[in-house]
Design a protein around this motif. Structure first.
Motif, PDB file in Angstrom:
ATOM      1  N   ARG A  31       0.817  -1.457  -0.085  1.00  0.00           N
ATOM      2  CA  ARG A  31       0.124  -0.028  -0.118  1.00  0.00           C
ATOM      3  C   ARG A  31       0.949   1.258   0.068  1.00  0.00           C
ATOM      4  O   ARG A  31       0.472   2.165   0.610  1.00  0.00           O
ATOM      5  CB  ARG A  31      -1.077  -0.023   1.107  1.00  0.00           C
ATOM      6  CG  ARG A  31      -2.098  -0.919   1.186  1.00  0.00           C
ATOM      7  CD  ARG A  31      -3.284  -1.062   2.067  1.00  0.00           C
ATOM      8  NE  ARG A  31      -4.309  -1.845   1.954  1.00  0.00           N
ATOM      9  CZ  ARG A  31      -5.475  -1.428   1.280  1.00  0.00           C
ATOM     10  NH1 ARG A  31      -5.628  -0.196   1.048  1.00  0.00           N
ATOM     11  NH2 ARG A  31      -6.683  -2.416   1.303  1.00  0.00           N
ATOM     12  N   HIS A  32       1.872   1.412  -0.594  1.00  0.00           N
ATOM     13  CA  HIS A  32       2.712   2.668  -0.927  1.00  0.00           C
ATOM     14  C   HIS A  32       1.995   3.694  -1.698  1.00  0.00           C
ATOM     15  O   HIS A  32       2.392   4.706  -1.506  1.00  0.00           O
ATOM     16  CB  HIS A  32       4.072   2.335  -1.423  1.00  0.00           C
ATOM     17  CG  HIS A  32       5.097   1.319  -0.673  1.00  0.00           C
ATOM     18  ND1 HIS A  32       6.241   1.295  -1.115  1.00  0.00           N
ATOM     19  CD2 HIS A  32       4.794   0.914   0.545  1.00  0.00           C
ATOM     20  CE1 HIS A  32       6.824   0.232  -0.176  1.00  0.00           C
ATOM     21  NE2 HIS A  32       5.879   0.191   1.135  1.00  0.00           N
TER      22      HIS A  32
ATOM     23  N   VAL B 114      -4.954  19.436   1.127  1.00  0.00           N
ATOM     24  CA  VAL B 114      -3.716  18.960   0.806  1.00  0.00           C
ATOM     25  C   VAL B 114      -3.570  17.466   0.804  1.00  0.00           C
ATOM     26  O   VAL B 114      -4.181  16.567   1.420  1.00  0.00           O
ATOM     27  CB  VAL B 114      -2.541  19.537   2.169  1.00  0.00           C
ATOM     28  CG1 VAL B 114      -1.102  18.911   2.032  1.00  0.00           C
ATOM     29  CG2 VAL B 114      -2.604  20.616   2.351  1.00  0.00           C
ATOM     30  N   ALA B 115      -2.646  16.914  -0.367  1.00  0.00           N
ATOM     31  CA  ALA B 115      -2.458  15.680  -0.551  1.00  0.00           C
ATOM     32  C   ALA B 115      -0.945  15.181  -0.005  1.00  0.00           C
ATOM     33  O   ALA B 115      -0.047  15.902  -0.449  1.00  0.00           O
ATOM     34  CB  ALA B 115      -2.476  15.299  -2.098  1.00  0.00           C
ATOM     35  N   LYS B 116      -0.816  14.283   0.882  1.00  0.00           N
ATOM     36  CA  LYS B 116       0.317  13.910   1.356  1.00  0.00           C
ATOM     37  C   LYS B 116       0.595  12.453   0.848  1.00  0.00           C
ATOM     38  O   LYS B 116      -0.135  11.433   1.257  1.00  0.00           O
ATOM     39  CB  LYS B 116       0.326  13.867   3.006  1.00  0.00           C
ATOM     40  CG  LYS B 116       0.182  15.377   3.355  1.00  0.00           C
ATOM     41  CD  LYS B 116       0.534  15.308   4.799  1.00  0.00           C
ATOM     42  CE  LYS B 116       0.274  16.786   5.474  1.00  0.00           C
ATOM     43  NZ  LYS B 116       0.715  16.849   6.837  1.00  0.00           N
TER      44      LYS B 116
ATOM     45  N   ALA C  33       9.372   6.406   5.074  1.00  0.00           N
ATOM     46  CA  ALA C  33       9.424   7.144   3.842  1.00  0.00           C
ATOM     47  C   ALA C  33       9.514   8.619   4.083  1.00  0.00           C
ATOM     48  O   ALA C  33       8.775   9.088   4.901  1.00  0.00           O
ATOM     49  CB  ALA C  33       8.306   6.665   2.859  1.00  0.00           C
ATOM     50  N   LYS C  34      10.007   9.275   2.911  1.00  0.00           N
ATOM     51  CA  LYS C  34       9.929  10.571   3.058  1.00  0.00           C
ATOM     52  C   LYS C  34       8.671  11.327   2.293  1.00  0.00           C
ATOM     53  O   LYS C  34       8.586  11.141   1.122  1.00  0.00           O
ATOM     54  CB  LYS C  34      11.212  11.155   2.284  1.00  0.00           C
ATOM     55  CG  LYS C  34      11.304  12.567   2.303  1.00  0.00           C
ATOM     56  CD  LYS C  34      12.538  13.062   1.657  1.00  0.00           C
ATOM     57  CE  LYS C  34      12.580  14.636   1.625  1.00  0.00           C
ATOM     58  NZ  LYS C  34      13.826  15.061   0.935  1.00  0.00           N
TER      59      LYS C  34
ATOM     60  N   GLY D  22       8.279   8.107  -8.667  1.00  0.00           N
ATOM     61  CA  GLY D  22       8.924   6.990  -7.472  1.00  0.00           C
ATOM     62  C   GLY D  22       7.765   6.660  -6.456  1.00  0.00           C
ATOM     63  O   GLY D  22       8.273   6.247  -5.397  1.00  0.00           O
ATOM     64  N   VAL D  23       6.575   6.735  -6.653  1.00  0.00           N
ATOM     65  CA  VAL D  23       5.470   6.153  -5.906  1.00  0.00           C
ATOM     66  C   VAL D  23       4.662   5.214  -6.685  1.00  0.00           C
ATOM     67  O   VAL D  23       4.301   5.790  -7.859  1.00  0.00           O
ATOM     68  CB  VAL D  23       4.630   7.282  -5.315  1.00  0.00           C
ATOM     69  CG1 VAL D  23       3.570   6.699  -4.626  1.00  0.00           C
ATOM     70  CG2 VAL D  23       5.380   8.236  -4.582  1.00  0.00           C
ATOM     71  N   PRO D  24       4.761   3.867  -6.095  1.00  0.00           N
ATOM     72  CA  PRO D  24       3.856   2.915  -6.979  1.00  0.00           C
ATOM     73  C   PRO D  24       2.486   3.358  -7.264  1.00  0.00           C
ATOM     74  O   PRO D  24       1.556   3.999  -6.471  1.00  0.00           O
ATOM     75  CB  PRO D  24       4.053   1.571  -6.292  1.00  0.00           C
ATOM     76  CG  PRO D  24       4.218   2.080  -4.957  1.00  0.00           C
ATOM     77  CD  PRO D  24       5.010   3.221  -5.146  1.00  0.00           C
ATOM     78  N   LEU D  25       1.864   2.815  -8.202  1.00  0.00           N
ATOM     79  CA  LEU D  25       0.214   3.097  -8.406  1.00  0.00           C
ATOM     80  C   LEU D  25      -0.426   1.683  -7.907  1.00  0.00           C
ATOM     81  O   LEU D  25       0.118   1.005  -8.184  1.00  0.00           O
ATOM     82  CB  LEU D  25      -0.036   3.424  -9.888  1.00  0.00           C
ATOM     83  CG  LEU D  25       0.820   4.461 -10.517  1.00  0.00           C
ATOM     84  CD1 LEU D  25       0.507   4.565 -12.001  1.00  0.00           C
ATOM     85  CD2 LEU D  25       0.666   5.833  -9.680  1.00  0.00           C
TER      86      LEU D  25
END
Length: 250
Positions: free
Chosen positions: A37-38, A80-82, A90-91, A124-127
């Motif tokens: 769930r990244h 805001v989306a984080k 994770a950063k 750099g973020v998986p879908l």
């Protein structure tokens, strides 16, 4: 109260167990694995004095899928989306200006599903993969829900405000308990349930997955007490054409 009556009349009620421990997770779940769930997104809405939050899922480098309730359009509110909120090591990446929100509507009004467009592509973020709608989960199938909402309840299983957050993303397995149907207050939904398990207000908008694909979005939480009714889930397959068209997929 009227909303609760509608849901109970649908025959989706389950009995309340007053002996349930107050220390339950998503409620009744477990810490999500750090490798999973990244794609989870935390959506925060603040006006400077009040902050609420929801979940969402990155389905495209520029698009987040969530619930329609996860957007504040009133003057003074900032959405805001984080990203990279799971795992906590994770950063995080913050987008303070969501460029576009698109809510599905029909002649019956707004449905509880929304797409949010980010101001620039995410790298750099998986879908999370969109569903294979020829293999939708049937009644009895196990689906996984998740969220960062409160993991506890108050006295008499009272739900906590959606500014109460879990220390880690929580996952919970539930059984599909109702076939897809249309509910005027939500749109096209199915339901899921499991003994002594429920979702919290801050879990709204988060993904419901089956075979590692997103098949649902958690709808706004009712009633005030947990464990009273099954969890309603927006059926992503019923909106897949609209989703693919909106985000530019053929």
């Amino acid at each position: 109260m009227a909303l609760l009556k509608v849901l109970l009349l649908l025959g989706l009620g389950v009995s309340v167990n007053s002996a349930i421990s107050l220390q339950k997770r998503v409620i009744g779940g477990h810490d999500c694995d750090d490798t999973d769930r990244h794609y989870h997104v935390r959506l925060e809405m603040t006006n400077g004095t009040q902050t609420t939050f929801c979940g969402g899922s990155l389905i495209h480098p520029m698009w987040i899928l969530t619930a329609a309730a996860c957007w504040k359009s009133e003057t003074g509110w900032n959405n805001v989306a984080k990203l990279n909120v799971h795992p906590r090591t994770a950063k995080q990446t913050h987008f303070r200006a969501i460029d576009l929100n698109v809510v599905y509507t029909s002649e019956n009004g707004k449905h509880e599903i929304m797409l949010l467009k980010l101001p620039r592509p995410v790298t750099g973020v998986p879908l999370v993969p969109l569903p294979d709608c020829s293999k939708r989960p049937k009644v009895g199938a196990i689906v996984q829900l998740a969220g960062e909402g409160a993991t506890t309840t108050g006295p008499n299983n009272q739900r906590l405000p959606n500014d109460a957050t879990a220390t880690r993303l929580q996952c919970v397995n539930m059984e599909v308990a109702g076939s897809p149907q249309f509910v005027a207050i939500y749109g096209h939904v199915f339901s899921a349930a499991a003994p002594s398990k429920d979702v919290s207000r801050g879990d709204v908008g988060s993904a419901v997955v089956f075979n590692n694909m997103i098949y649902g979005v958690i709808t706004p939480v009712v009633p005030e007490q947990a464990f009273q009714i099954r969890v309603f889930i927006t059926d992503v397959c019923e909106y897949i054409g609209w989703i693919r068209t909106t985000i530019g997929l053929q």
